[in-house]
Design a protein around this motif. Structure first.
Motif, mmCIF file in Angstrom:
data_model
loop_
_atom_site.group_PDB
_atom_site.id
_atom_site.type_symbol
_atom_site.label_atom_id
_atom_site.label_comp_id
_atom_site.label_asym_id
_atom_site.label_seq_id
_atom_site.Cartn_x
_atom_site.Cartn_y
_atom_site.Cartn_z
ATOM 1 N N MET A 1 -6.960 -7.196 39.834
ATOM 2 C CA MET A 1 -7.394 -6.227 38.825
ATOM 3 C C MET A 1 -6.473 -6.281 37.616
ATOM 4 N N ILE A 2 -7.034 -6.182 36.447
ATOM 5 C CA ILE A 2 -6.259 -6.219 35.202
ATOM 6 C C ILE A 2 -5.450 -4.933 35.068
ATOM 7 N N ASP A 3 -4.183 -5.061 34.706
ATOM 8 C CA ASP A 3 -3.349 -3.880 34.473
ATOM 9 C C ASP A 3 -3.811 -3.169 33.205
ATOM 10 N N TYR A 4 -3.868 -1.850 33.277
ATOM 11 C CA TYR A 4 -4.276 -1.075 32.111
ATOM 12 C C TYR A 4 -3.766 0.356 32.237
ATOM 13 N N THR A 5 -3.775 1.060 31.114
ATOM 14 C CA THR A 5 -3.427 2.477 31.082
ATOM 15 C C THR A 5 -4.651 3.262 30.632
ATOM 16 N N MET A 6 -5.044 4.266 31.381
ATOM 17 C CA MET A 6 -6.182 5.108 31.029
ATOM 18 C C MET A 6 -5.689 6.350 30.291
ATOM 19 N N ILE A 7 -6.258 6.601 29.140
ATOM 20 C CA ILE A 7 -5.912 7.772 28.330
ATOM 21 C C ILE A 7 -7.073 8.758 28.403
ATOM 22 N N SER A 8 -6.827 9.910 29.007
ATOM 23 C CA SER A 8 -7.917 10.866 29.217
ATOM 24 C C SER A 8 -7.532 12.297 28.860
ATOM 25 N N SER A 9 -6.540 12.442 28.000
ATOM 26 C CA SER A 9 -6.174 13.780 27.519
ATOM 27 C C SER A 9 -5.610 13.670 26.111
ATOM 28 N N ASP A 10 -5.624 14.771 25.390
ATOM 29 C CA ASP A 10 -5.080 14.784 24.025
ATOM 30 C C ASP A 10 -3.595 14.443 24.026
ATOM 31 N N GLU A 11 -2.885 14.935 25.025
ATOM 32 C CA GLU A 11 -1.434 14.690 25.095
ATOM 33 C C GLU A 11 -1.146 13.202 25.306
ATOM 34 N N CYS B 1 -18.374 6.033 24.354
ATOM 35 C CA CYS B 1 -17.992 6.456 25.704
ATOM 36 C C CYS B 1 -16.685 5.839 26.179
ATOM 37 N N LEU B 2 -16.246 4.791 25.517
ATOM 38 C CA LEU B 2 -14.999 4.140 25.917
ATOM 39 C C LEU B 2 -14.452 3.357 24.738
ATOM 40 N N ILE B 3 -13.140 3.429 24.558
ATOM 41 C CA ILE B 3 -12.467 2.662 23.503
ATOM 42 C C ILE B 3 -11.433 1.772 24.178
ATOM 43 N N GLN B 4 -11.558 0.466 23.957
ATOM 44 C CA GLN B 4 -10.635 -0.488 24.554
ATOM 45 C C GLN B 4 -9.657 -0.984 23.495
ATOM 46 N N ILE B 5 -8.391 -1.021 23.848
ATOM 47 C CA ILE B 5 -7.343 -1.514 22.956
ATOM 48 C C ILE B 5 -6.429 -2.448 23.743
ATOM 49 N N ALA B 6 -6.056 -3.549 23.120
ATOM 50 C CA ALA B 6 -5.116 -4.477 23.753
ATOM 51 C C ALA B 6 -4.173 -5.024 22.701
ATOM 52 N N ASP B 7 -2.913 -5.227 23.100
ATOM 53 C CA ASP B 7 -1.980 -5.973 22.260
ATOM 54 C C ASP B 7 -1.356 -7.055 23.126
ATOM 55 N N ASP B 8 -0.249 -7.613 22.708
ATOM 56 C CA ASP B 8 0.340 -8.722 23.456
ATOM 57 C C ASP B 8 0.989 -8.287 24.763
ATOM 58 N N THR B 9 1.181 -6.972 24.953
ATOM 59 C CA THR B 9 1.923 -6.511 26.125
ATOM 60 C C THR B 9 1.187 -5.507 26.996
ATOM 61 N N GLN B 10 0.119 -4.885 26.489
ATOM 62 C CA GLN B 10 -0.527 -3.825 27.263
ATOM 63 C C GLN B 10 -2.020 -3.743 26.971
ATOM 64 N N ASN B 11 -2.733 -3.171 27.937
ATOM 65 C CA ASN B 11 -4.167 -2.933 27.821
ATOM 66 C C ASN B 11 -4.416 -1.440 28.005
ATOM 67 N N TYR C 1 -14.913 -5.469 33.000
ATOM 68 C CA TYR C 1 -15.844 -5.930 31.963
ATOM 69 C C TYR C 1 -15.391 -5.460 30.591
ATOM 70 N N SER C 2 -15.064 -4.192 30.465
ATOM 71 C CA SER C 2 -14.689 -3.633 29.166
ATOM 72 C C SER C 2 -13.402 -4.249 28.636
ATOM 73 N N LEU C 3 -12.451 -4.494 29.514
ATOM 74 C CA LEU C 3 -11.170 -5.059 29.079
ATOM 75 C C LEU C 3 -11.297 -6.528 28.687
ATOM 76 N N ASN C 4 -12.192 -7.234 29.336
ATOM 77 C CA ASN C 4 -12.360 -8.658 29.027
ATOM 78 C C ASN C 4 -12.824 -8.891 27.591
#
Length: 377
Positions: A1-11, A43-53, A151-154
């Motif tokens: 599974m691809i490593d990622y961080t889920m953001i689901s709050s304003d904070e 419904c979903l926003i995907q962001i990636a840089d050289d170090t994180q998803n 799928y979304s991260l790819n």
């Protein structure tokens, strides 16, 4: 599974945006639910840089201002592939504009790349095969499955590296400045409200209908919209455009006539037949003096030399397309050719003053256009 961080709050959004603002370049993509609901939403926003998803769940966010500040930061390049939909959606749902865009699809146009879908590009440059099973998925559903997340991260994992490859190609052929001009223009697009009256203005083929047909069409379109809103479904899942057009043209006034027309399926007849018949009868009852009129621009008087100019400009466009490898319609479209032929500018500066003209287009075509206009004066 691809490593990622889920953001689901304003904070969490505040924290991640504070980290992201230190980056020079990030990749972005969106998923929406246009195939499943009346009012489409991101419904979903995907962001990636050289170090994180990162995945941002906009359905759980109430304050998008941290993301707005990030997206509108001109010091950070945002890489999209085919950004038109994403830019319009972010503006509509989150009041967010994109500053400093690199659009890999537009870059491909300047490089004359014919197969420029993201799947084709990832296969060509990274030998990766995208799984497109979830293209029509309802992205508003929660929780997201592991397969949906992958799928979304790819769609963003390799965008930055792809942009570097394409940027180098643009630099090598001297077209990076041209592409950047088009990237900037792409950031200015806005969401188009298709639900404003009269609805027939957004309906394909309405311009060919009679005034009575337009009245019936308008009533049918309002019925479809009301049903779609009540059921929270997209318009096409209620009745297709072909069915609506058929009823507006044939205008059956009884159940027997409507059934015989086959404009609606048996299931649709049971659900919507009565409402459609009422809409048709209401349209037929509109007084003649109140019938809608499809607005038409009066065709300007065309001087006899204009057709010859247009032909010559189109021939030049075809030749320049072969020489540059760029598609003819991208180099300059027919509407702009007609405008130029009618305005007959005498200099490159006058060409640039034409509404919609690009500087990069004039860099490529400007002198050729002036030469042709001088010959065809």
């Amino acid at each position: 599974m691809i490593d990622y961080t889920m953001i689901s709050s304003d904070e969490e959004l505040v924290k991640i945006c504070n980290k992201l603002k230190t980056k020079n370049q990030i990749a972005m993509d969106l998923e929406a639910d246009s195939m499943h609901h009346f009012k489409e939403k991101v419904c979903l926003i995907q962001i990636a840089d050289d170090t994180q998803n990162i995945l941002i769940d906009p359905l759980s966010i109430t304050d998008f201002s941290p993301l707005k500040l990030f997206c509108e930061n001109p010091d950070i390049t945002k890489v999209f592939h085919g950004a038109d939909f994403d830019i319009r959606t972010l503006e509509r749902d989150c009041n967010i504009r994109i500053h400093n865009l690199f659009d890999t699809e537009i870059a491909c146009r300047f490089l004359g790349i014919q197969r420029r879908s993201l799947a084709a590009l990832l296969k060509k440059h990274f030998n990766l095969c995208l799984d497109k099973r979830f293209q029509k998925t309802d992205w508003s559903k929660r929780p997201l499955s592991d397969e949906m997340i992958a799928y979304s991260l790819n769609d963003v994992l390799n965008l930055i590296e792809l942009s570097r490859i394409l940027k180098k190609k643009l630099e090598d052929c001297g077209r990076l400045a041209w592409a950047r001009e088009e990237f900037q223009l792409q950031t200015l697009v806005k969401h188009d409200n298709n639900s404003s009256a009269p609805l027939f203005m957004k309906f394909k083929g309405a311009g060919k209908m009679s005034r009575r047909g337009l009245a019936v069409l308008e009533h049918l379109l309002h019925v479809r919209m009301d049903i779609a809103r009540q059921k929270n479904l997209p318009l096409f899942k209620i009745m297709g455009a072909e069915s609506i057009s058929h009823m507006a043209t044939r205008r059956p006034v009884t159940f027997a006539e409507l059934k015989k027309s086959k404009a609606l399926s048996p299931k649709q007849m049971g659900m919507y037949g009565e409402k459609c018949l009422k809409a048709i009868l209401d349209g037929l009852a509109v007084p003649t003096e109140e019938l809608p009129v499809y607005p038409r621009k009066k065709a300007p008087d065309v001087a006899p030399e204009i057709p010859g100019r247009i032909r010559a400009l189109k021939e030049m466009r075809e030749d320049m397309s072969k020489r540059t490898g760029m598609e003819p319609g991208f180099l300059i479209n027919n509407a702009m050719i007609t405008t130029i032929a009618m305005a007959s500018p005498g200099s490159r500066q006058e060409l640039l003053e034409i509404d919609g003209a690009r500087k990069w287009q004039m860099d490529i075509l400007g002198q050729e256009i002036i030469n042709i206009l001088n010959i065809c004066a």
